[in-house]
Design a protein around this motif. Structure first.
Motif, mmCIF file in Angstrom:
data_model
loop_
_atom_site.group_PDB
_atom_site.id
_atom_site.type_symbol
_atom_site.label_atom_id
_atom_site.label_comp_id
_atom_site.label_asym_id
_atom_site.label_seq_id
_atom_site.Cartn_x
_atom_site.Cartn_y
_atom_site.Cartn_z
ATOM 1 N N ALA A 77 -24.932 -38.588 -5.362
ATOM 2 C CA ALA A 77 -23.831 -37.654 -5.114
ATOM 3 C C ALA A 77 -24.212 -36.318 -5.957
ATOM 4 O O ALA A 77 -23.853 -35.212 -5.001
ATOM 5 C CB ALA A 77 -22.668 -37.913 -5.920
ATOM 6 N N TYR A 78 -24.930 -36.027 -6.928
ATOM 7 C CA TYR A 78 -25.428 -34.773 -7.465
ATOM 8 C C TYR A 78 -26.537 -34.286 -6.593
ATOM 9 O O TYR A 78 -26.436 -32.968 -6.435
ATOM 10 C CB TYR A 78 -25.987 -35.169 -8.982
ATOM 11 C CG TYR A 78 -24.881 -35.061 -9.963
ATOM 12 C CD1 TYR A 78 -23.876 -34.120 -10.132
ATOM 13 C CD2 TYR A 78 -24.876 -36.231 -11.022
ATOM 14 C CE1 TYR A 78 -22.865 -34.217 -10.903
ATOM 15 C CE2 TYR A 78 -23.881 -36.155 -11.987
ATOM 16 C CZ TYR A 78 -22.965 -35.250 -12.131
ATOM 17 O OH TYR A 78 -21.853 -35.024 -13.077
ATOM 18 N N LEU A 79 -27.284 -34.964 -6.151
ATOM 19 C CA LEU A 79 -28.249 -34.577 -5.207
ATOM 20 C C LEU A 79 -27.670 -33.668 -3.855
ATOM 21 O O LEU A 79 -28.220 -32.958 -3.489
ATOM 22 C CB LEU A 79 -29.309 -35.515 -4.657
ATOM 23 C CG LEU A 79 -30.352 -35.971 -5.943
ATOM 24 C CD1 LEU A 79 -31.231 -36.957 -5.375
ATOM 25 C CD2 LEU A 79 -31.138 -34.961 -6.331
ATOM 26 N N ALA A 80 -26.728 -34.483 -3.355
ATOM 27 C CA ALA A 80 -26.140 -34.158 -2.224
ATOM 28 C C ALA A 80 -25.380 -32.781 -2.548
ATOM 29 O O ALA A 80 -25.366 -31.924 -1.990
ATOM 30 C CB ALA A 80 -24.976 -35.122 -1.605
ATOM 31 N N GLU A 117 -15.087 -35.213 -3.275
ATOM 32 C CA GLU A 117 -14.772 -35.515 -2.073
ATOM 33 C C GLU A 117 -15.988 -36.405 -1.344
ATOM 34 O O GLU A 117 -15.867 -37.199 -0.451
ATOM 35 C CB GLU A 117 -14.547 -34.364 -1.338
ATOM 36 C CG GLU A 117 -13.323 -33.682 -1.559
ATOM 37 C CD GLU A 117 -13.075 -32.174 -1.168
ATOM 38 O OE1 GLU A 117 -14.254 -31.590 -0.476
ATOM 39 O OE2 GLU A 117 -12.065 -31.789 -1.265
ATOM 40 N N ILE A 118 -17.101 -35.882 -2.027
ATOM 41 C CA ILE A 118 -18.602 -36.447 -1.281
ATOM 42 C C ILE A 118 -19.114 -37.705 -1.859
ATOM 43 O O ILE A 118 -19.811 -38.653 -1.278
ATOM 44 C CB ILE A 118 -19.702 -35.353 -1.171
ATOM 45 C CG1 ILE A 118 -20.085 -35.199 -2.643
ATOM 46 C CG2 ILE A 118 -19.313 -34.316 -0.572
ATOM 47 C CD1 ILE A 118 -21.201 -34.122 -2.670
ATOM 48 N N TYR A 119 -18.540 -38.168 -3.058
ATOM 49 C CA TYR A 119 -18.791 -39.210 -3.706
ATOM 50 C C TYR A 119 -18.656 -40.521 -3.001
ATOM 51 O O TYR A 119 -19.614 -41.366 -3.263
ATOM 52 C CB TYR A 119 -18.171 -39.192 -4.999
ATOM 53 C CG TYR A 119 -18.290 -40.275 -6.069
ATOM 54 C CD1 TYR A 119 -19.446 -40.126 -7.125
ATOM 55 C CD2 TYR A 119 -17.890 -41.633 -6.003
ATOM 56 C CE1 TYR A 119 -19.630 -40.951 -7.997
ATOM 57 C CE2 TYR A 119 -18.170 -42.552 -6.909
ATOM 58 C CZ TYR A 119 -19.164 -42.212 -7.853
ATOM 59 O OH TYR A 119 -19.481 -43.149 -9.046
ATOM 60 N N PRO A 120 -17.727 -40.783 -2.350
ATOM 61 C CA PRO A 120 -17.575 -42.059 -1.843
ATOM 62 C C PRO A 120 -18.814 -42.177 -0.633
ATOM 63 O O PRO A 120 -19.240 -43.399 -0.397
ATOM 64 C CB PRO A 120 -16.376 -42.156 -0.890
ATOM 65 C CG PRO A 120 -15.536 -41.183 -1.734
ATOM 66 C CD PRO A 120 -16.304 -40.060 -2.400
ATOM 67 N N LYS A 171 -13.502 -41.946 -14.877
ATOM 68 C CA LYS A 171 -13.721 -41.707 -13.475
ATOM 69 C C LYS A 171 -12.323 -41.250 -12.681
ATOM 70 O O LYS A 171 -11.310 -41.776 -12.909
ATOM 71 C CB LYS A 171 -14.564 -42.853 -12.702
ATOM 72 C CG LYS A 171 -14.966 -42.456 -11.389
ATOM 73 C CD LYS A 171 -16.047 -43.764 -10.684
ATOM 74 C CE LYS A 171 -17.248 -43.748 -11.435
ATOM 75 N NZ LYS A 171 -18.123 -42.838 -11.355
ATOM 76 N N HIS A 172 -12.510 -40.540 -11.489
ATOM 77 C CA HIS A 172 -11.574 -40.395 -10.651
ATOM 78 C C HIS A 172 -11.147 -41.661 -10.051
ATOM 79 O O HIS A 172 -11.897 -42.437 -9.721
ATOM 80 C CB HIS A 172 -12.254 -39.363 -9.362
ATOM 81 C CG HIS A 172 -11.298 -39.111 -8.184
ATOM 82 N ND1 HIS A 172 -10.060 -38.405 -8.550
ATOM 83 C CD2 HIS A 172 -11.530 -39.031 -6.906
ATOM 84 C CE1 HIS A 172 -9.532 -38.161 -7.390
ATOM 85 N NE2 HIS A 172 -10.381 -38.522 -6.486
#
Length: 208
Positions: A26-29, A73-76, A109-110
């Motif tokens: 997720a961090y790389l994205a 938002e992009i995590y999932p 966490k969210h």
């Protein structure tokens, strides 16, 4: 303590799940999308505290709220599939329930993303409460009447002690055993595979 009153809380990241592969992805994205360098390998050595604290290493203060929203938002898309359960995680939850107790997850966490992880892995706690870190976890632990809180971070130890719960720690995250003991952990187990046997002893000692 009666059998039905047994409630055990669990942290999520590095306690029930090895979230490093997913969080790294997720961090790389986020880094690729924003053009901002994020050392994802370094970031996953600091898991536990809220997301905003990690983002502060990489983004100016005024950008952190927007970056946190975008990360969630992009995590999932990036983080759920690569993330495995920690050894013994499912069995630890089921051990509480087999004794007639409730197993709850209390995490920084969210909350929607925490639920996605648990659902993907087939881990079924009785409740999931998100957005709580360290001492703030005590509110949820008290609300559910948790006698025990299991976590991997000194922040989890502080949360348990603030709630008046027994702190059971596992050195499977960023905090080694000496740090967990120094923070006040009542019990340190090598990992969650040791929890079912310990839990039976704990319940027996309570006179159930």
């Amino acid at each position: 303590m009666t059998l039905h009153a047994l409630t055990v809380g669990f942290d999520l990241d590095m306690t029930l799940i090895d979230s490093r592969p997913g969080i790294k992805a997720a961090y790389l994205a986020l880094s690729a999308e924003t053009g901002t360098f994020i050392d994802a390998d370094q970031a996953v050595t600091r898991l536990g505290p809220p997301l905003d604290e990690e983002l502060a290493y990489w983004f100016p203060e005024e950008e952190i709220p927007a970056m946190a929203d975008r990360y969630r938002e992009i995590y999932p898309t990036h983080a759920i599939v690569p993330t495995p359960a920690m050894p013994g995680a499912r069995e630890a939850i089921e051990a509480v329930q087999a004794l007639g107790g409730r197993a709850i997850v209390v995490t920084a966490k969210h909350e929607p993303n925490a639920r996605l992880h648990l659902s993907h892995l087939g881990i079924e706690p009785d409740a999931v409460i998100g957005w709580l870190w360290a001492e703030a976890k005590a509110g949820a632990l008290r609300e559910y009447g948790a006698q025990v809180y299991v976590g991997d971070h000194v922040g989890d130890v502080r949360g348990a002690r603030t709630a008046g719960a027994l702190s059971v720690a596992v050195p499977t995250g960023p905090c080694p055993e000496p740090d967990l003991r120094a923070a006040g952990a009542d019990v340190v187990l090598p990992d969650l595979t040791a929890l079912p046997a310990w839990l039976k002893q704990y319940v027996a000692a309570q006179g159930v």
